[in-house]
Design an enzyme around this catalytic site. Structure first.
Site, mmCIF file in Angstrom:
data_model
loop_
_atom_site.group_PDB
_atom_site.id
_atom_site.type_symbol
_atom_site.label_atom_id
_atom_site.label_comp_id
_atom_site.label_asym_id
_atom_site.label_seq_id
_atom_site.Cartn_x
_atom_site.Cartn_y
_atom_site.Cartn_z
ATOM 1 N N ASP A 104 0.826 -1.203 0.000
ATOM 2 C CA ASP A 104 0.000 0.000 0.000
ATOM 3 C C ASP A 104 0.866 1.262 0.000
ATOM 4 O O ASP A 104 1.823 1.366 0.761
ATOM 5 C CB ASP A 104 -0.888 -0.036 1.256
ATOM 6 C CG ASP A 104 -1.839 1.128 1.339
ATOM 7 O OD1 ASP A 104 -2.764 1.192 0.518
ATOM 8 O OD2 ASP A 104 -1.651 1.980 2.240
ATOM 9 N N GLU A 157 1.698 -0.290 -4.924
ATOM 10 C CA GLU A 157 0.685 0.723 -5.238
ATOM 11 C C GLU A 157 1.416 2.058 -5.376
ATOM 12 O O GLU A 157 1.450 2.879 -4.462
ATOM 13 C CB GLU A 157 -0.395 0.823 -4.156
ATOM 14 C CG GLU A 157 -1.526 1.748 -4.579
ATOM 15 C CD GLU A 157 -2.353 2.299 -3.440
ATOM 16 O OE1 GLU A 157 -3.393 2.927 -3.733
ATOM 17 O OE2 GLU A 157 -1.977 2.136 -2.264
#
Length: 427
Positions: A174, A203
């Site tokens: 993330d 990400e």
């Protein structure tokens, strides 16, 4: 002997993002495991689980909180079940030939995370009052301090726990750009000693993340352009320009996550039906044929569920059964698995364009490698067009990937194409 830069399974893979909270009425890992056979039969290769860790209570969002406010990196959220349930999920997935990727939140923890009280104060960035800094306005979280190398090792040890003791195959990381790339390089080096075929997805879009750290990163810019083309804020020329710029920006081995939806887009900007309208199908097909693309299917897309999930509360899919959308994704997955030309990274074929008479609407291109060829003819516009193009050396007999029907691609092609219509031909 050919050197493979990524795990062998990943080159022609289709990834599925699983929102455990919303996939089933029960919202548990045990119930989710019962869906794995369905996903395998549809052609999914790897399941990315949104974070399965316990969620903090301080400043909790909604009734159940954000997946991304992690209280304990080495625990399982009781909302989803137990560690034994998680282990059964992984065992079931592996028994079906599926890989399991765990969502990893390295930038921050919950404000009441175990680390806040159990680790030294300098594990967190602190404000003038001595409180952990709130990153990016996410007031249910606390920013970790990557100036402290002990935090690096704490993260790596927690990731190793899931690899070595619970059998996961990799991580989706993330907001990977919010922590130092050097941390990811160190993490990848240590974790690959545990699992040599570790798969790492960022990400983020920074090119340096491919320097000894990640296998794949998001194609956010392309996704936003796809939305813009669907809404006619830009024409397909912008998407074409992006593909050529992307080729220059990243190493040839870089895999790019291609998607029409994910948990962020779905919850905050609407489903693909809302954002893309009649372009939804062709855009999904595009993610399976775009150069370097690693296609993603998000929870609900496999049955055409047109809904924007609540992010912090239970909002489960009301009914779940195979339908025409399932068959659509099964055909696309089959297309990808059967055609090495569509592989991601350095294994796949580069895009070679066939010039046509309507390049602000129409993309006609070939991807070819080792005797395998895929030709895509895509009217990425809301206009009916009369297409006219010469195929040259690419003329010949093909199979239509979506219908299975044999067809001839003539040397000179003239055809009327409906809005948002496409053909994908293979040989």
């Amino acid at each position: 002997m050919e050197i493979m830069l990524h795990p062998e399974w990943s080159y022609q893979a289709v990834i599925y993002e699983m929102n455990v909270r919303q996939l089933t009425r029960e919202g548990t890992l045990r119930a989710a495991a019962a869906k794995l056979g369905f996903l395998r039969d549809m052609g999914i290769d790897a399941v990315w689980l949104m974070p399965i860790h316990p969620i903090g209570e301080t400043n909790r969002k909604g009734t159940l909180g954000s997946y991304y406010a992690v209280r304990d990196y080495c625990g399982v959220n009781p909302e989803f079940g137990t560690m034994a349930d998680f282990d059964r999920f992984v065992s079931t997935a592996h028994g079906l030939g599926l890989k399991v990727l765990l969502d990893w939140v390295a930038n921050h923890t919950a404000r009441d995370a175990r680390w806040v009280t159990e680790c030294p104060a300098d594990w967190y960035e602190r404000d003038a009052a001595g409180e952990p800094v709130v990153p990016n306005g996410w007031d249910d979280t606390a920013k970790l301090n990557y100036a402290n190398r002990a935090v690096w090792q704490g993260q790596i040890d927690a990731m190793r726990f899931w690899l070595a003791e619970h059998g996961v195959d990799g991580f989706r990381c993330d907001m990977a750009m919010l922590v130092p790339t050097a941390f990811w390089q160190e993490a990848a080096a240590q974790l690959r000693e545990v699992k040599h075929n570790l798969f790492m997805l960022a990400e983020a879009e920074q090119a340096d993340l491919f320097d000894r750290a990640f296998d794949a990163c998001y194609a956010w810019e392309m996704h936003h352009l796809m939305n813009d083309v669907a809404q006619q804020r830009v024409r397909v020329t912008s998407l074409r320009d992006y593909i050529y710029a992307d080729r220059r920006r990243y190493p040839r081995s870089a895999m790019r996550l291609a998607f029409t939806s994910n948990h962020d887009e779905n919850s905050w900007n609407g489903s693909e039906f809302t954002r893309m309208g009649d372009a939804r199908e062709i855009m999904a097909a595009f993610t399976f044929v775009v150069p370097r693309g690693l296609p993603l299917v998000y929870t609900g897309q496999e049955i055409g569920y047109d809904h924007s999930f609540a992010f912090f509360d239970r909002d489960p899919i009301p009914s779940y059964a195979a339908n025409s959308f399932t068959d659509f994704y099964r055909r696309l997955a089959g297309l990808r698995h059967a055609n090495p030309a569509l592989a991601a990274g350095e294994a796949g074929g580069e895009m070679v364009e066939i010039r046509n008479n309507a390049e602000d609407c129409l993309m006609t291109f070939v991807r070819e490698v080792k005797g395998n060829r895929v030709v895509a003819v895509m009217n990425l516009s809301p206009y009916a067009i009369h297409a006219d193009y010469y195929t040259g050396i690419y003329a010949g007999m093909y199979t239509d990937a979506m219908t299975g029907v044999a067809c001839e691609l003539r040397g000179h092609v003239e055809e009327d194409m409906a809005p948002w219509s496409y053909r994908i031909l293979t040989r």
